[in-house]
Scaffold this active site. Structure first.
Site, short mmCIF file in Angstrom:
data_model
loop_
_atom_site.label_atom_id
_atom_site.label_comp_id
_atom_site.label_asym_id
_atom_site.label_seq_id
_atom_site.Cartn_x
_atom_site.Cartn_y
_atom_site.Cartn_z
N HIS A 1 11.63 68.40 11.12
CA HIS A 1 10.57 69.38 10.93
C HIS A 1 10.47 69.85 9.49
O HIS A 1 9.79 70.84 9.21
CB HIS A 1 10.79 70.60 11.82
CG HIS A 1 10.79 70.33 13.28
ND1 HIS A 1 11.90 69.85 13.93
CD2 HIS A 1 9.81 70.44 14.21
CE1 HIS A 1 11.61 69.70 15.22
NE2 HIS A 1 10.35 70.04 15.41
N GLU B 1 0.68 60.48 17.72
CA GLU B 1 0.15 60.55 16.35
C GLU B 1 -0.66 59.31 15.97
O GLU B 1 -1.69 59.41 15.30
CB GLU B 1 1.30 60.76 15.36
CG GLU B 1 1.85 62.18 15.34
CD GLU B 1 2.70 62.52 16.54
OE1 GLU B 1 2.87 63.72 16.84
OE2 GLU B 1 3.21 61.57 17.19
#
Length: 337
Positions: A129, A60
């Site tokens: 998540h 990321e």
């Protein structure tokens, strides 16, 4: 007018932006050949080629850092962080570089970067998540923060974000991806063909950043919501019988304070709802602003309804979410205040 799910509207926004400007590039984990974990970029690589839509390593910080360099160079990257929970390794790049480059360079460089990420719960994804980190970005000067609640706005806001000269954090509520959410039930149950918010104009259009909209007019109390909570607010108003005015913020930063203040001055009461943790959530900023600008018009204390102050409870996900019953109780309470 075409009817779309939010996924389809986001995908269409990519197509429109990429057709209009060859400098728009899309990349991230699995967004190319696979079309993204939620299929928001499906077909883009086939249509525009691997130079404009491509997969990245699972990194990321590398995704966002590379995108910042591209944006400074003159491209318009729109990158996907697979889940909002995964953004933390890239947070330094977003805060220290993307948000500041225009000011540090006295305007010599801009950063027209859009960072898309699915946010919130609804898929039983647990602590890695399902988080709602919007407050971490609204605190950072130089960023714009967007969260749509329906397909029409998702497409228009995403195109506006890609065309903006500033870095934009674009948060997509997962519970709204595949169908409308009526606020009363765990899962979407209303076919898009019967839901007006599924209507999405073809071609290019934008929804202006920084402009809220009144979703439900009322005179007794103002409810400030965004994303999935817009539908919870509408359901709570029906369940409680309170004549609530529901405002969909759409953009969290810059905030449409004018619309908020006008509504609260009219109703004299305010309830704020969001899915994220209560303490230091974005609702705290909203409450402070309402108090500062509407104090002499308030007839009851401002109330916040939010997620628990705990790590995300995987097994109790639907209890954790603010639902119509919790919000209806708050609406009734402020009416008695």
């Amino acid at each position: 007018m075409p009817r779309m799910t939010m996924i389809e509207a986001i995908r269409d926004a990519h197509v429109v932006a990429m057709e209009r400007d060859e400098n728009v590039v899309v990349f991230g984990e699995d967004v190319g050949y696979f079309g993204g974990v939620f299929r928001c970029t499906q077909g883009l690589q086939e249509k525009f080629g691997k130079d404009r839509c491509f997969d990245s390593p699972i990194n990321e910080a590398g995704i966002v850092g590379t995108a910042i360099g591209m944006a400074a160079y003159g491209l318009r990257p729109c990158v996907e962080i697979q889940f909002a929970d995964y953004v933390y390794p890239a947070y330094d790049q977003i805060v220290s570089e993307a948000a500041r480059i225009r000011h540090r360079s006295a305007g010599d460089f801009t950063c027209p970067l859009t960072v898309r990420m699915p946010t919130g719960g609804g898929i039983f994804g647990g602590q890695t998540h399902s988080q709602s980190p919007e407050a971490l970005f609204t605190h950072v000067s130089g960023l714009k923060v967007v969260m749509p609640s329906n397909p029409h706005d998702a497409k228009g806001l995403l195109i506006a974000s890609i065309e903006d000269e500033n870095p934009v954090i674009f948060l997509e509520p997962k519970r709204l991806y595949n169908g409308p959410f009526d606020g009363h039930h765990d899962k979407p149950i209303i076919p898009w063909s019967k839901h007006p918010l599924g209507e999405v104009p073809a071609g290019h259009y934008t929804v202006p950043l920084g402009k809220a909209v009144v979703r439900r007019e009322g005179s007794a109390v103002t409810v400030l919501a965004y994303g999935t909570m817009v539908y919870v607010a509408e359901a709570a108003a029906e369940e409680s019988g309170v004549d609530a005015e529901v405002i969909d913020l759409r953009t969290l930063h810059p905030l449409d304070l004018e619309t908020i203040v006008a509504s609260v001055k009219k109703t004299g009461r305010c309830v704020i709802v969001h899915e994220a943790t209560l303490t230091s959530g974005f609702g705290a900023e909203l409450a402070a602003l309402v108090q500062e600008h509407c104090f002499y018009h308030l007839e009851a204390p401002i109330r916040r309804v939010a997620g628990w102050d705990t790590p995300y409870p995987h097994a109790q996900e639907w209890t954790y979410f603010p639902g119509p019953a919790r919000l209806a109780a708050a609406l009734t309470d402020v009416m008695e205040g």
